[in-house]
Design a protein around this motif. Sequence first.
Motif, PDB file in Angstrom:
ATOM      1  N   UNK A   1      -9.171 -38.057   3.301  1.00 34.73           N
ATOM      2  CA  UNK A   1      -7.762 -38.418   3.416  1.00 34.73           C
ATOM      3  C   UNK A   1      -7.231 -39.026   2.120  1.00 34.73           C
ATOM      4  N   UNK A   2      -8.033 -39.860   1.498  1.00 36.43           N
ATOM      5  CA  UNK A   2      -7.606 -40.507   0.246  1.00 36.43           C
ATOM      6  C   UNK A   2      -7.533 -39.546  -0.931  1.00 36.43           C
ATOM      7  N   UNK A   3      -8.329 -38.484  -0.877  1.00 35.98           N
ATOM      8  CA  UNK A   3      -8.405 -37.583  -2.025  1.00 35.98           C
ATOM      9  C   UNK A   3      -7.664 -36.257  -1.805  1.00 35.98           C
ATOM     10  N   UNK A   4      -6.842 -36.190  -0.749  1.00 35.04           N
ATOM     11  CA  UNK A   4      -5.988 -35.021  -0.537  1.00 35.04           C
ATOM     12  C   UNK A   4      -4.538 -35.482  -0.570  1.00 35.04           C
ATOM     13  N   UNK A   5      -3.808 -35.196  -1.644  1.00 35.61           N
ATOM     14  CA  UNK A   5      -2.449 -35.722  -1.805  1.00 35.61           C
ATOM     15  C   UNK A   5      -1.404 -35.065  -0.913  1.00 35.61           C
ATOM     16  N   UNK A   6      -1.757 -33.974  -0.255  1.00 35.96           N
ATOM     17  CA  UNK A   6      -0.817 -33.294   0.629  1.00 35.96           C
ATOM     18  C   UNK A   6      -1.571 -32.327   1.510  1.00 35.96           C
ATOM     19  N   UNK A   7      -0.872 -31.299   1.997  1.00 36.66           N
ATOM     20  CA  UNK A   7      -1.546 -30.287   2.814  1.00 36.66           C
ATOM     21  C   UNK A   7      -2.063 -29.163   1.920  1.00 36.66           C
ATOM     22  N   UNK A   8      -3.134 -28.533   2.373  1.00 37.87           N
ATOM     23  CA  UNK A   8      -3.724 -27.437   1.622  1.00 37.87           C
ATOM     24  C   UNK A   8      -5.151 -27.739   1.222  1.00 37.87           C
ATOM     25  N   UNK A   9      -5.691 -26.880   0.344  1.00 36.45           N
ATOM     26  CA  UNK A   9      -7.035 -27.060  -0.193  1.00 36.45           C
ATOM     27  C   UNK A   9      -6.929 -27.588  -1.615  1.00 36.45           C
ATOM     28  N   UNK A  10      -7.813 -28.538  -1.961  1.00 35.28           N
ATOM     29  CA  UNK A  10      -7.741 -29.187  -3.256  1.00 35.28           C
ATOM     30  C   UNK A  10      -9.109 -29.174  -3.940  1.00 35.28           C
ATOM     31  N   UNK A  11      -9.112 -28.832  -5.210  1.00 37.59           N
ATOM     32  CA  UNK A  11     -10.317 -28.961  -6.014  1.00 37.59           C
ATOM     33  C   UNK A  11     -10.558 -30.430  -6.306  1.00 37.59           C
ATOM     34  N   UNK A  12     -11.797 -30.774  -6.628  1.00 34.15           N
ATOM     35  CA  UNK A  12     -12.143 -32.164  -6.907  1.00 34.15           C
ATOM     36  C   UNK A  12     -12.832 -32.257  -8.262  1.00 34.15           C
ATOM     37  N   UNK A  13     -13.160 -33.476  -8.650  1.00 34.13           N
ATOM     38  CA  UNK A  13     -13.873 -33.697  -9.907  1.00 34.13           C
ATOM     39  C   UNK A  13     -15.293 -33.153  -9.851  1.00 34.13           C
ATOM     40  N   UNK A  14     -15.800 -32.881  -8.651  1.00 29.81           N
ATOM     41  CA  UNK A  14     -17.106 -32.218  -8.491  1.00 29.81           C
ATOM     42  C   UNK A  14     -16.812 -30.727  -8.423  1.00 29.81           C
ATOM     43  N   UNK A  15     -17.352 -29.953  -9.363  1.00 26.21           N
ATOM     44  CA  UNK A  15     -16.828 -28.612  -9.609  1.00 26.21           C
ATOM     45  C   UNK A  15     -16.947 -27.630  -8.449  1.00 26.21           C
ATOM     46  N   UNK A  16     -17.873 -27.831  -7.526  1.00 30.39           N
ATOM     47  CA  UNK A  16     -18.024 -26.862  -6.430  1.00 30.39           C
ATOM     48  C   UNK A  16     -17.572 -27.432  -5.085  1.00 30.39           C
ATOM     49  N   UNK A  17     -16.863 -28.568  -5.116  1.00 30.13           N
ATOM     50  CA  UNK A  17     -16.456 -29.245  -3.883  1.00 30.13           C
ATOM     51  C   UNK A  17     -14.952 -29.149  -3.689  1.00 30.13           C
ATOM     52  N   UNK A  18     -14.539 -28.659  -2.503  1.00 30.22           N
ATOM     53  CA  UNK A  18     -13.134 -28.541  -2.146  1.00 30.22           C
ATOM     54  C   UNK A  18     -12.855 -29.396  -0.916  1.00 30.22           C
ATOM     55  N   UNK A  19     -11.662 -29.978  -0.864  1.00 30.03           N
ATOM     56  CA  UNK A  19     -11.240 -30.773   0.282  1.00 30.03           C
ATOM     57  C   UNK A  19      -9.971 -30.172   0.872  1.00 30.03           C
ATOM     58  N   UNK A  20      -9.848 -30.233   2.207  1.00 25.69           N
ATOM     59  CA  UNK A  20      -8.690 -29.649   2.867  1.00 25.69           C
ATOM     60  C   UNK A  20      -8.041 -30.594   3.855  1.00 25.69           C
TER      61      UNK A  20
END
Length: 302
Positions: A16-35
Amino acid sequence: MQNQTERFGEIAEIISRHTPGTGMFETAIDNLLLGRQTAPTAPVHLAHRPAFALIAQGQKSVTLGQDVYHYGVGDCVVVSFDLPVISRVSVASPQAPHLGLGMVINPDRLREVLQRIAVPSVAATADGMRGLVVHKASPALVDATLRYLKLLDTPNDIAGVAPLVEQEILYRLLTGPYGPRLIQIATADSPGNRVAKAIAWLREHYVRPLRIEDLADHCGMSVSSLHHHFKAVAAMTPMQYQKQLRLNEARRLMLVDNMDAGMAGHTVGYQSPSQFGLEYTRFYGQSPLRDVSMLRTQAAAE
């Protein structure tokens, strides 16, 4: 010692803290996505890379061929091949958004871990297995995933620690109920590895006319063996797989590059505009023009 509910609660809080809105987001860890999604979504056609995914809040469904998989909190999804799927968030609200993560599985890193562990022969048990599976996530897998996510809050540790935790996650996947699928695609002379080779060829050459005999030769399989193993893994034939790749790309070209239907169909390999329109309508449920218009209206509303 945290229980499973507490772990998932902490995973949800970090996502929740690392997703600024709706959708899928890349992270500082290159193979990790958050939704994150705050409402149920329409079905989305996508090419799913080999990955594992975990839901911390809400529910989703994914369709592969005629198979439909429903999963929610506590479930782990493993995709072991590049597969065209239909994904949909089924339970989400502004008060309790859908929160999930996905880790792309790097085949080279998977093989590195596999070389260091003792695993049983799975050639027989893996034969006929789908390239997508849903199981309850083990406490050890959830714990490793939580530690992986926590690195987002200590970015200076990512370069040194993330590869180590990624290896642990891969180890948990290889030694869990998902192991046979992953082990088989990493084993050079297995049917699963040859199907992976067929899929890679189709993804690279989907515009070309498909001759099953040539594809079977490329993979070192007979035509009947290729059909059997390919359909077991992908829940569709190579021809159906190619068709989905073509239609998904044509849809993207119309939506993103503003191509008209005739040009998009020709670009992805269709010689007949009428055949393209017919197959597009069968697959997406409406004509290319109406489908793209609807998608643009939905995007504008969001």
